[in-house]
Write an enzyme that holds these catalytic residues in place. Structure first.
Site, short mmCIF file in Angstrom:
data_model
loop_
_atom_site.label_atom_id
_atom_site.label_comp_id
_atom_site.label_asym_id
_atom_site.label_seq_id
_atom_site.Cartn_x
_atom_site.Cartn_y
_atom_site.Cartn_z
N ASP A 62 0.82 -1.21 0.00
CA ASP A 62 0.00 0.00 0.00
C ASP A 62 0.85 1.26 0.00
OD1 ASP A 62 0.77 -0.95 2.61
OD2 ASP A 62 -0.41 0.67 3.46
N ARG A 84 4.27 1.63 -11.81
CA ARG A 84 3.64 1.19 -10.56
C ARG A 84 2.66 0.04 -10.87
NH1 ARG A 84 3.41 6.88 -9.74
NH2 ARG A 84 1.18 6.94 -10.26
N LYS A 174 -6.44 -0.06 6.51
CA LYS A 174 -5.24 0.15 7.34
C LYS A 174 -5.04 1.63 7.60
CE LYS A 174 -0.59 0.90 6.51
NZ LYS A 174 0.73 0.65 5.93
N GLU A 214 -2.72 0.18 13.59
CA GLU A 214 -1.26 0.15 13.48
C GLU A 214 -0.58 1.39 14.09
OE1 GLU A 214 0.24 -0.11 9.44
OE2 GLU A 214 2.32 -0.19 10.10
N GLU A 216 2.73 2.24 14.77
CA GLU A 216 4.10 1.71 14.59
C GLU A 216 5.05 2.41 15.55
OE1 GLU A 216 5.73 1.49 10.61
OE2 GLU A 216 7.76 1.17 11.37
N LYS A 256 -1.67 -4.37 13.97
CA LYS A 256 -0.40 -4.43 13.24
C LYS A 256 0.66 -3.76 14.11
CE LYS A 256 1.63 -3.44 8.76
NZ LYS A 256 1.47 -3.64 7.33
N SER A 298 7.19 -5.27 9.44
CA SER A 298 8.61 -5.68 9.49
C SER A 298 9.51 -4.52 9.90
CB SER A 298 9.05 -6.30 8.17
OG SER A 298 8.91 -5.42 7.09
N GLY A 299 9.14 -3.30 9.60
CA GLY A 299 9.78 -2.12 10.18
C GLY A 299 11.24 -1.87 9.86
N GLY A 300 11.79 -2.53 8.83
CA GLY A 300 13.20 -2.31 8.51
C GLY A 300 14.09 -3.49 8.90
N SER A 325 2.25 -8.92 8.32
CA SER A 325 1.70 -7.99 7.33
C SER A 325 2.90 -7.17 6.86
CB SER A 325 0.64 -7.10 7.97
OG SER A 325 0.22 -6.10 7.05
N TYR A 387 7.06 6.47 5.39
CA TYR A 387 6.36 5.49 4.57
C TYR A 387 5.55 6.16 3.47
CZ TYR A 387 5.39 0.73 3.83
OH TYR A 387 5.40 -0.51 3.30
P1 13P Z 1 6.99 -2.71 6.66
O1 13P Z 1 6.76 -4.19 6.78
O2 13P Z 1 7.86 -2.33 5.52
O3 13P Z 1 7.39 -2.11 7.96
O4 13P Z 1 5.59 -2.06 6.27
C1 13P Z 1 4.58 -2.03 7.17
C2 13P Z 1 3.42 -1.25 6.72
O5 13P Z 1 2.82 -0.54 7.49
C3 13P Z 1 2.91 -1.39 5.37
O6 13P Z 1 1.52 -1.52 5.41
#
Ligand code: 13P
Length: 387
Positions: A62, A84, A174, A214, A216, A256, A298-300, A325, A387
């Site tokens: 996304d 894209r 999301k 989410e 984060e 998430k 996954s966050g990096g 995710s 992001y």
């Molecule tokens: P990452 O797994 O790259 O951290 O992305 C998470 C995200 O929020 C994408 O929807």
């Protein structure tokens, strides 16, 4: 907003629903349970269950046009709609993906796009039993009065956008906001993040979309894992406080979270076992078992780390489906393999299946890490990543 009134079958309920006499009424006050889900309640519960199904997780693609541009630039491609579309077509037409992937989060442009043969991406997903999802937040902006922190925009017009996305085939949504440990986080930033997520979740449910919640907690910082645990507990307690206050149906949401890890600049790395222990401690303390699924970002982290950590969390039973995710940790080797060349599409789709299968095994707690490529071991952390 339509409200659901839960049926109460206790004596208190018959009293409430017009029992002839009040004499036997309990002194305790009966409370009507209201949920924001309205007429969609049953559907939301079944959507969330389908996304949180065994051995499957979410493919997050996304990225806003600007962020997708960064992905494309990493392999020397221009950020055009054609490129894209080509990239998303590669991902969404991968045969066999539905075995490992239960949902795909799309950007608005993708939700309305089709393959070059004219099949909508939504239909490509439905054919593989993958739920289409949609990013509905409008991104982060500076939060005045905070310590250089941000807040997430997008509540204005959200109800009508969600209704349109539902018509187009989306079944979950999301909203990603962030919390920064090095910046504090300030009480203001945490409250704003939690309140925004809760308002969004209620609005999404009211329009038939299962909200992915989410907040984060960014990897940035040199703090240890205990500090992340402390901040994560604080953030999730506020999120659930406001979700409850907004009458969100917990059985119809997905979370998430970030995994509880040391900051990316901390002197020592933590093992998958330590990450699993801290993350599960936080979740058990804060997340009710009514929530069907925890779908980590996954966050990096490198592809390998994200998979190993998920596996470690599934080595013993959990009250919720614990899955993935991922965006970066599912896409990195795909992009590197594709390089924008038509002759590489098949190999790139194989690379996607390799990652999807590895994470599917990790969801089941049976991933061994054997035979992983060097590419999968490369970290993707970028300081101050947006992001
Ligand atoms: P990452 O797994 O790259 O951290 O992305 C998470 C995200 O929020 C994408 O929807």
């Amino acid at each position: 907003m339509a409200m659901v009134t839960a049926k109460l079958s206790s004596p208190a309920a018959s009293w409430l629903t017009g029992g002839r006499t009040h004499r036997s009424a309990p002194t305790r006050r009966a409370t009507l349970v209201r949920a924001a889900a309205g007429s969609y309640a049953d559907e939301l519960v079944s959507t969330a269950k389908s996304v949180a199904s065994p051995g499957r997780g979410i493919l997050a693609i996304d990225e806003s046009n600007a962020t997708c541009g960064k992905r494309l630039a990493s392999i020397g491609l221009d950020n055009t709609e054609v490129n894209r579309q080509a990239y998303r077509q590669l991902l969404l037409t991968t045969a066999g993906l539905g075995e490992y992937i239960s949902g795909a989060i799309l950007f608005e442009e993708t939700l309305y796009q089709s393959t070059t043969d004219g099949k909508t991406f939504v239909d490509c997903l439905k054919d593989q039993n993958i739920m289409p999802g949609i990013k509905v937040d409008k991104g982060l902006v500076p939060l005045p009065g905070s310590n250089n922190e941000s807040w997430c925009q997008g509540l204005d017009g959200l109800a009508s956008r969600c209704a349109e996305y539902y018509k187009q085939g989306a079944r979950f949504a999301k909203w990603r906001t962030v919390v920064s440990i090095p910046c504090g986080p300030t009480a203001l930033a945490v409250k704003e993040a939690a309140w925004g997520l809760a308002r969004y979740a209620a609005i999404a449910q009211d329009n038939g979309l299962v909200p992915i919640v989410e907040p984060e907690i960014l990897l940035d910082g040199d703090h240890g894992i205990e500090r992340t645990l402390e901040v994560a507990e604080k953030v999730w307690s506020e999120v659930f406080f406001y979700l409850a206050e907004n009458n969100v149906l917990f059985e119809g949401i997905l979370l998430k979270p970030s995994m509880v890890t040391p900051g990316a600049e901390h002197k020592e790395k933590a093992s998958p076992e330590a990450i699993a222990k801290n993350t599960l401690t936080m979740l058990r303390r804060r997340v009710p078992p009514a929530v069907p699924g925890i779908m980590f970002l996954s966050g990096g982290q490198s592809e390998l780390e994200a998979t190993m950590n998920l596996n470690a969390m599934n080595l013993s039973p959990n009250p919720w489906h614990v899955s993935f995710s991922y965006a970066r940790a599912l896409q990195n080797s795909v992009l590197k393999t594709w390089q924008g060349r038509p002759e590489n599409i098949e190999a790139a789709q194989k690379a996607l299946l390799v990652r999807a299968k590895a994470n599917s095994l990790a969801q089941l707690g049976s991933y061994t890490g054997e035979g992983e490529s060097d590419e999968a071991k490369k970290g993707m952390f970028q300081k101050g990543y947006t992001y």
